[in-house]
Write an enzyme that holds these catalytic residues in place. Structure first.
Site, PDB file in Angstrom:
ATOM      1  N   ASP A  11       0.888  -1.167   0.000  1.00 62.57           N
ATOM      2  CA  ASP A  11       0.000   0.000   0.000  1.00 62.57           C
ATOM      3  C   ASP A  11       0.922   1.212   0.000  1.00 62.57           C
ATOM      4  OD1 ASP A  11      -1.554   2.190   0.671  1.00 62.57           O
ATOM      5  OD2 ASP A  11      -2.670   1.164   2.254  1.00 62.57           O
ATOM      6  N   TYR A 228       1.385   0.522  14.713  1.00 62.12           N
ATOM      7  CA  TYR A 228       0.394   0.389  13.661  1.00 62.12           C
ATOM      8  C   TYR A 228       0.780   1.242  12.453  1.00 62.12           C
ATOM      9  CZ  TYR A 228      -3.912   0.547  11.028  1.00 62.12           C
ATOM     10  OH  TYR A 228      -4.825   0.457  10.021  1.00 62.12           O
ATOM     11  N   LYS A 231      -2.666  -2.427   7.395  1.00 63.46           N
ATOM     12  CA  LYS A 231      -2.912  -3.861   7.511  1.00 63.46           C
ATOM     13  C   LYS A 231      -1.974  -4.639   6.605  1.00 63.46           C
ATOM     14  CE  LYS A 231      -5.017  -5.755   9.828  1.00 63.46           C
ATOM     15  NZ  LYS A 231      -4.722  -6.034  11.263  1.00 63.46           N
TER      16      LYS A 231
HETATM   17  C1  F6R Z   1      -6.508   1.042   6.402  1.00 66.06           C
HETATM   18  C2  F6R Z   1      -7.670   0.939   7.262  1.00 66.06           C
HETATM   19  C3  F6R Z   1      -8.434   2.156   7.620  1.00 66.06           C
HETATM   20  C4  F6R Z   1      -7.617   3.148   8.438  1.00 66.06           C
HETATM   21  C5  F6R Z   1      -8.476   4.346   8.881  1.00 66.06           C
HETATM   22  C6  F6R Z   1      -7.664   5.404   9.586  1.00 66.06           C
HETATM   23  O1  F6R Z   1      -6.052  -0.199   5.957  1.00 66.06           O
HETATM   24  O2  F6R Z   1      -8.014  -0.127   7.683  1.00 66.06           O
HETATM   25  O3  F6R Z   1      -9.605   1.788   8.321  1.00 66.06           O
HETATM   26  O4  F6R Z   1      -7.048   2.521   9.553  1.00 66.06           O
HETATM   27  O5  F6R Z   1      -9.081   4.950   7.757  1.00 66.06           O
HETATM   28  O6  F6R Z   1      -6.632   5.759   8.733  1.00 66.06           O
HETATM   29  P1  F6R Z   1      -5.532   6.867   9.050  1.00 66.06           P
HETATM   30  O7  F6R Z   1      -4.898   6.487  10.352  1.00 66.06           O
HETATM   31  O8  F6R Z   1      -4.604   6.782   7.878  1.00 66.06           O
HETATM   32  O9  F6R Z   1      -6.253   8.191   9.118  1.00 66.06           O
HETATM   33 MG    MG Z   2      -4.221   2.057   2.973  1.00 64.40          MG
HETATM   34 MG    MG Z   3      -4.884  -2.069   1.931  1.00 66.67          MG
END
Ligand code: F6R
Ligand code: MG
Ligand code: MG
Length: 364
Positions: A11, A228, A231
C-alpha cells in the site's frame, strides 16, 4: 521448465482515503515492470490492485528471495510513491518502512508470496489478494481446499489427491515453523491454525509428489514496524488441477464468507467478501474486508490471463451473505466481537485512557 512466480504488494497511497488506487499509480507500476521485462529480468508480469494495495505479479527464472527481483519491485514501489506524493494521496509510501533497500523486501513492509515450480503441461494458478485484513485470513479457506472433503471432493475420489497434503504453519510471534501431515494430523493442526492472528499457513505441499501447491505472504506489518502502520492485506498463490484441487474446489471456500480481522482501523472483525477487481473499493466503514482472485495459465512462464474469478453470478449469494454478516457485526458498534479483543487492536487509546484514570480505580 522451472519458473518462479513472485507476487509482491504494498500500500503506497490510497485514493480516496484507504479505499482504492489512483490509475496513475498503476500506469507507473506498469512502466517499471515493462522495463524489467525488456531488460530480461522478468519473463512476464501483471500489475493489478486490491483496494488500496498495488500488486506486482511476476514470473522469472531467478528463484525465490532473489535480491535483483526484490530490488526491482522495491524501486518500482518507490517510483509509484513519488506519483502518490505528487497527488497527495492518503498514506503515500506507508508500507515502505525504510529509506533504502536492504537485500530482501520481506522485512521492509511489502507483502511477498513466491514459489518456484516445474511448469506442467497445463499450469493453472489462482492468485488471491485481500484488502483490510491480516495474514491469517487464508487459514480457513486453505484448510477447506486441501483438507475438507465437503469442499474438495477430489480428496475422496481422485487417486492422486487421496494421499493428502502437508501444511507448513508459521508462528508469527515466535518466528518458528512446524509441518503437519494431513489428513491424519488435522486435529492437532486446527489447535494452531484456528488462531489465525498468531499461527498462519505459509505453504502447502502435495504428499503424492512433494510439489508445492500453495504459498502465501505471512509478514505482519505491525510486528515489523513495532507500531500500527496499516494492515498486512495478504496474498496467496494456489496451483490447481491434476494433483491439486480443481479450480472450482480452490474457489469454493469463498462461496461461504468467513469472518476475519482487519476492518476499520485494523481493529474490527468483518466478513471476507469475494469481489471482482473493479468492484474492490472497500468503502463502508472502510471495508468490509475484500478478496479478489486472478486466474492465469502459465505458458513457458508467460502469464496467460487474468480471468477475474469472482466476477461471476455464482458469487452473488456470497456477497449478499457477507453484507448481512456486516450488518450483524456493525450492530455491535464499539463492542466485541465486532471490535477485536484489547490486546489485538491495532489502533487503541487504552494506554492513554488507563494512565489518565489510573488513580480513580479503587480496590474491591
Ligand atoms: C486502512 C484501514 C483504515 C484506516 C483508517 C484510519 O487499511 O483499515 O480503516 O485505519 O481509515 O486511517 P488513518 O490512520 O490513515 O487516518
Ligand atoms: Mg491504505
Ligand atoms: Mg490495503
Amino acid at each position: 521448465m522451472k519458473v518462479t512466480l513472485s507476487v509482491i504488494k504494498a500500500d503506497i497511497g490510497g485514493w480516496v482515503g484507504h479505499c482504492s488506487m489512483h490509475p496513475d499509480l498503476m500506469t507507473e507500476g506498469e512502466s517499471c515492470m515493462a522495463k524489467a521485462k525488456k531488460s530480461g529480468l522478468l519473463i512476464d508480469y501483471h500489475v493489478t490492485r486490491c483496494g488500496d494495495d498495488l500488486q506486482f505479479i511476476m514470473t522469472h527464472k531467478k528463484g525465490i528471495d532473489n535480491s535483483k527481483i526484490h530490488e526491482m519491485a522495491w524501486n518500482a514501489f518507490q517510483s509509484c510513491t513519488a506519483v502518490a506524493k505528487k497527488l497527495k494521496l492518503h498514506g503515500a509510501g506507508q508500507d515502505l518502512l525504510s529509506d533504502a533497500f536492504s537485500g530482501n523486501v520481506k522485512g521492509q513492509g511489502p507483502g511477498v508470496a513466491e514459489m518456484e515450480l516445474n511448469e506442467r503441461e497445463a499450469e493453472p494458478v489462482i492468485i488471491f489478494m485481500a484488502d483490510k485484513t491480516a495474514s491469517g485470513a487464508w487459514n480457513l479457506p486453505l484448510y477447506e481446499m486441501f483438507c475438507d472433503p465437503f469442499n474438495t471432493i477430489g480428496l475422496v475420489i481422485s487417486a492422486n489427491m487421496h494421499a493428502g497434503f502437508k501444511f507448513e504453519v508459521h508462528d508469527v510471534k515466535e518466528s518458528r515453523r512446524i509441518m503437519f501431515n494431513c489428513p491424519e494430523e488435522i486435529y492437532d493442526m486446527l489447535v494452531f491454525i484456528g488462531a489465525p492472528s498468531r499461527y498462519t499457513v505459509k505453504s502447502v505441499y502435495s504428499r503424492e509428489t512433494g510439489e508445492i501447491a500453495s504459498t502465501s505472504s505471512t509478514q505482519k506489518l505491525s510486528l515489523i514496524a513495532g507500531r500500527y502502520v496499516g494492515k498486512d492485506d495478504p496474498v496467496c498463490i494456489v496451483r490447481a488441477q491434476g494433483i491439486f484441487p480443481a479450480v472450482g474446489e480452490v474457489l469454493e471456500p469463498f462461496a461461504r464468507p468467513h469472518i476475519v480481522e482487519g476492518w476499520m482501523r485494523g481493529s474490527h472483525n468483518g466478513p471476507l467478501t469475494p469481489v471482482s477487481v473493479k468492484g474492490c473499493n472497500p468503502t463502508r466503514f472502510d471495508g468490509p474486508p475484500r478478496v479478489i482472485a486472478a486466474g492465469f495459465q502459465l505458458a513457458e512462464g508467460r502469464l496467460v490471463g487474468p480471468v477475474d474469478m469472482f466476477d461471476d453470478v455464482a458469487f452473488n449469494n456470497a456477497r449478499q451473505m457477507a453484507m448481512d454478516m456486516a450488518d450483524m457485526l456493525r450492530r455491535h458498534g464499539p463492542f466485541e466481537p465486532h471490535r477485536l479483543p484489547l490486546d489485538e487492536m491495532e489502533y487503541t487509546t487504552m494506554p492513554q485512557v488507563m494512565k489518565k484514570l489510573a488513580k480513580r480505580f479503587e480496590k474491591l
